[in-house]
Design an enzyme around this catalytic site. Structure first.
Site, PDB file in Angstrom:
ATOM      1  NE  ARG A 166      -4.184  -1.871   1.734  1.00  0.00           N
ATOM      2  CZ  ARG A 166      -4.258  -2.858   2.618  1.00  0.00           C
ATOM      3  NH1 ARG A 166      -3.481  -2.876   3.680  1.00  0.00           N
ATOM      4  NH2 ARG A 166      -5.124  -3.821   2.433  1.00  0.00           N
ATOM      5  CE  LYS A 199      -1.295  13.279 -14.762  1.00  0.00           C
ATOM      6  NZ  LYS A 199      -1.681  13.789 -16.095  1.00  0.00           N
ATOM      7  CD  GLU A 231       6.135  15.596 -22.622  1.00  0.00           C
ATOM      8  OE1 GLU A 231       5.634  16.624 -22.130  1.00  0.00           O
ATOM      9  OE2 GLU A 231       5.485  14.534 -22.755  1.00  0.00           O
ATOM     10  CE  LYS A 255       4.494  17.211 -14.424  1.00  0.00           C
ATOM     11  NZ  LYS A 255       4.669  15.980 -15.162  1.00  0.00           N
ATOM     12  CD  GLU A 315      -4.764  15.645 -15.784  1.00  0.00           C
ATOM     13  OE1 GLU A 315      -3.606  15.253 -15.616  1.00  0.00           O
ATOM     14  OE2 GLU A 315      -5.445  15.357 -16.778  1.00  0.00           O
ATOM     15  NE  ARG A 337      -0.219  16.403 -13.080  1.00  0.00           N
ATOM     16  CZ  ARG A 337       0.536  15.669 -12.284  1.00  0.00           C
ATOM     17  NH1 ARG A 337       0.308  15.662 -10.993  1.00  0.00           N
ATOM     18  NH2 ARG A 337       1.522  14.929 -12.763  1.00  0.00           N
ATOM     19  CG  ASN A 384      -2.781  15.893 -20.124  1.00  0.00           C
ATOM     20  OD1 ASN A 384      -1.699  15.357 -19.910  1.00  0.00           O
ATOM     21  ND2 ASN A 384      -3.817  15.757 -19.324  1.00  0.00           N
ATOM     22  CG  HIS A 432      -0.146  14.732 -23.767  1.00  0.00           C
ATOM     23  ND1 HIS A 432       0.566  15.899 -23.867  1.00  0.00           N
ATOM     24  CD2 HIS A 432       0.673  13.848 -23.118  1.00  0.00           C
ATOM     25  CE1 HIS A 432       1.757  15.743 -23.295  1.00  0.00           C
ATOM     26  NE2 HIS A 432       1.845  14.510 -22.837  1.00  0.00           N
ATOM     27  CG  HIS A 492      -2.213   9.811 -25.270  1.00  0.00           C
ATOM     28  ND1 HIS A 492      -2.815  10.123 -24.080  1.00  0.00           N
ATOM     29  CD2 HIS A 492      -0.885   9.924 -25.049  1.00  0.00           C
ATOM     30  CE1 HIS A 492      -1.879  10.394 -23.172  1.00  0.00           C
ATOM     31  NE2 HIS A 492      -0.709  10.286 -23.741  1.00  0.00           N
ATOM     32  CG  HIS A 551       5.069  10.285 -24.942  1.00  0.00           C
ATOM     33  ND1 HIS A 551       3.699  10.248 -25.110  1.00  0.00           N
ATOM     34  CD2 HIS A 551       5.290  11.232 -23.993  1.00  0.00           C
ATOM     35  CE1 HIS A 551       3.122  11.122 -24.301  1.00  0.00           C
ATOM     36  NE2 HIS A 551       4.070  11.736 -23.613  1.00  0.00           N
TER      37      HIS A 551
HETATM   38  N1  GLY Z   1       2.610  14.647 -18.060  1.00  0.00           N
HETATM   39  C1  GLY Z   1       1.480  15.339 -17.643  1.00  0.00           C
HETATM   40  C2  GLY Z   1       1.340  15.442 -16.158  1.00  0.00           C
HETATM   41  O1  GLY Z   1       2.240  15.104 -15.429  1.00  0.00           O
HETATM   42  O2  GLY Z   1       0.292  15.850 -15.688  1.00  0.00           O
END
Ligand code: GLY
Length: 374
Positions: free
Chosen positions: A122, A144, A186, A228, A238, A242, A246, A249, A253, A267
């Site tokens: 956990r 993430k 990025e 960031k 998010e 946040r 993206n 993205h 994706h 990517h």
């Molecule tokens: N890569 C996008 C984020 O970390 O929210």
């Protein structure tokens, strides 16, 4: 000199250290987080061949013993099978709840090892030691973690903040030019979504940064991570802002799924291309001046980054096929696609009601160029 970006998240607070020599000095950096003198490293074969010795020497210099799990490189490793392998490996070694797992690699290893640590007992702490430009500026920061499934990318995962991120800019020297430029996708995203000043800095310094100027590399990573960290500090999970991270993205994706998560499109390349398409879509919707799209494409072209659908080798699905692939996007609400759009460089926002016909038009125009070329 080492820069530190502080990410203030209460009991999940994390420092991101950026600079040269951090791998060599890792023993001293992580000592304060450890209850016993042993750590577990998850990495991949490419990174292990280049840097694992230096990491284990750095740990040994701090009196730490390390055992390493070396996984295959590539996006396919971010899978159920390798997650099970990593978790079982950690359990077989009786990793305890107060231990630390080191994620040593690019975005794939960071996401997979971070997820394994998050679900083990956990929640075991994780130190991220990102070795790609993409991982240093993006995936190692903000917590993430996750894996891909046959339904799409990053669809299974959790937020699990690392207790420390060590971004050693010396390792950027060993990246292939293609991997470096994919990471640049990025980096440029940060200027495009929230800082016209950073984008202008990249227009001026991007080529020297790519050519290997160490001071510029440190400054670029640091500036991107600061942007960031500011956003993640406001919206860790998010619920709002946040999502701006993206930018590009939704397109990316879909294109990664269409190219089978293969070497046809990395990517970061998909992010750069997706950002160019997001600007195109914003201009078509009358939100962003066309001149800004031209400026974005001009910079990506100058950096020799893929920024058109026709830059992807081989066949692609048509516009409707690509739109269908967007349906698994995590930003979908009530079955409706949401995009990150922009009013210009540095002015991204979340748009809930994007007309599918306009998305189709942007993709059709891009695909027409694609078919003309292939
Ligand atoms: N890569 C996008 C984020 O970390 O929210």
């Amino acid at each position: 000199m080492i820069d530190t970006v502080h990410l203030p998240l209460g009991d999940r607070t994390c420092d991101v250290r950026i600079g040269p020599g951090l791998i060599r000095g890792i023993g001293a950096s992580i000592g304060p987080f450890l209850q016993r003198q042993k750590v577990w490293v998850i990495t991949d074969k490419t990174v292990a061949d280049l840097h694992l010795r230096e990491l284990t020497d750095g740990l040994a210099a701090g009196g730490l013993e390390a055992e390493s799990l070396i996984l295959p490189p590539g996006e396919a490793t971010k899978s159920w099978a390798h997650l099970i392998r990593a978790v079982e490996w950690l359990l077989a070694r009786k990793v305890e709840r107060r231990d630390v797992v080191i994620a040593f690699g690019g975005g794939v290893i960071g996401d997979l090892a971070g997820f394994a640590a998050a679900i083990l007992r956990r929640g075991v702490r994780c130190v991220q030691v990102p070795t790609s430009l993409l991982a240093q500026v993006d995936s190692s920061v903000g917590g993430k973690t996750g894996i891909n499934t046959e339904h799409g990318k990053n669809l299974v995962g959790v937020f699990h903040q690392p207790c420390l991120v060590l971004a050693d800019i010396d390792v950027l020297d060993t990246l292939t030019p293609r991997d470096f430029l994919a990471g640049y996708g990025e980096v440029v995203k940060y200027g495009l979504l929230g800082s016209a000043g950073f984008f202008a800095w990249l227009e001026q310094n991007g080529p020297a940064f790519a050519a290997g100027d160490t001071a510029l590399r440190q400054e670029a990573v640091c500036r991107a991570v600061r942007i960031k960290a500011d956003i993640v500090a406001r919206d860790e999970t998010e619920q709002g802002d946040r999502a701006l991270l993206n930018l590009g993205h939704t397109f990316c994706h879909a294109l990664e799924a269409a190219t089978g998560y293969s070497n046809r499109l990395l990517h970061g390349e998909g992010v750069a291309l997706g950002c160019a398409l997001a600007f195109e879509l914003s201009a078509r919707l009358g939100l962003c001046p066309q001149a800004e799209c031209v400026r974005v494409r001009a910079h990506l072209d100058r950096m020799r980054i893929k920024c058109k659908l026709s830059d992807i080798l081989g066949e692609l699905p048509d516009a409707d096929g690509l739109i269908a692939l967007m349906a698994q996007d995590k930003k979908v609400v009530d079955g409706k696609l949401r995009f990150i759009l922009t009013r210009g460089i540095g002015k991204a926002f979340v748009a809930a009601d994007v007309p599918p016909d306009t998305v189709r038009a942007v993709l059709t125009e891009g695909s027409a160029r694609h078919w003309r070329r292939s």
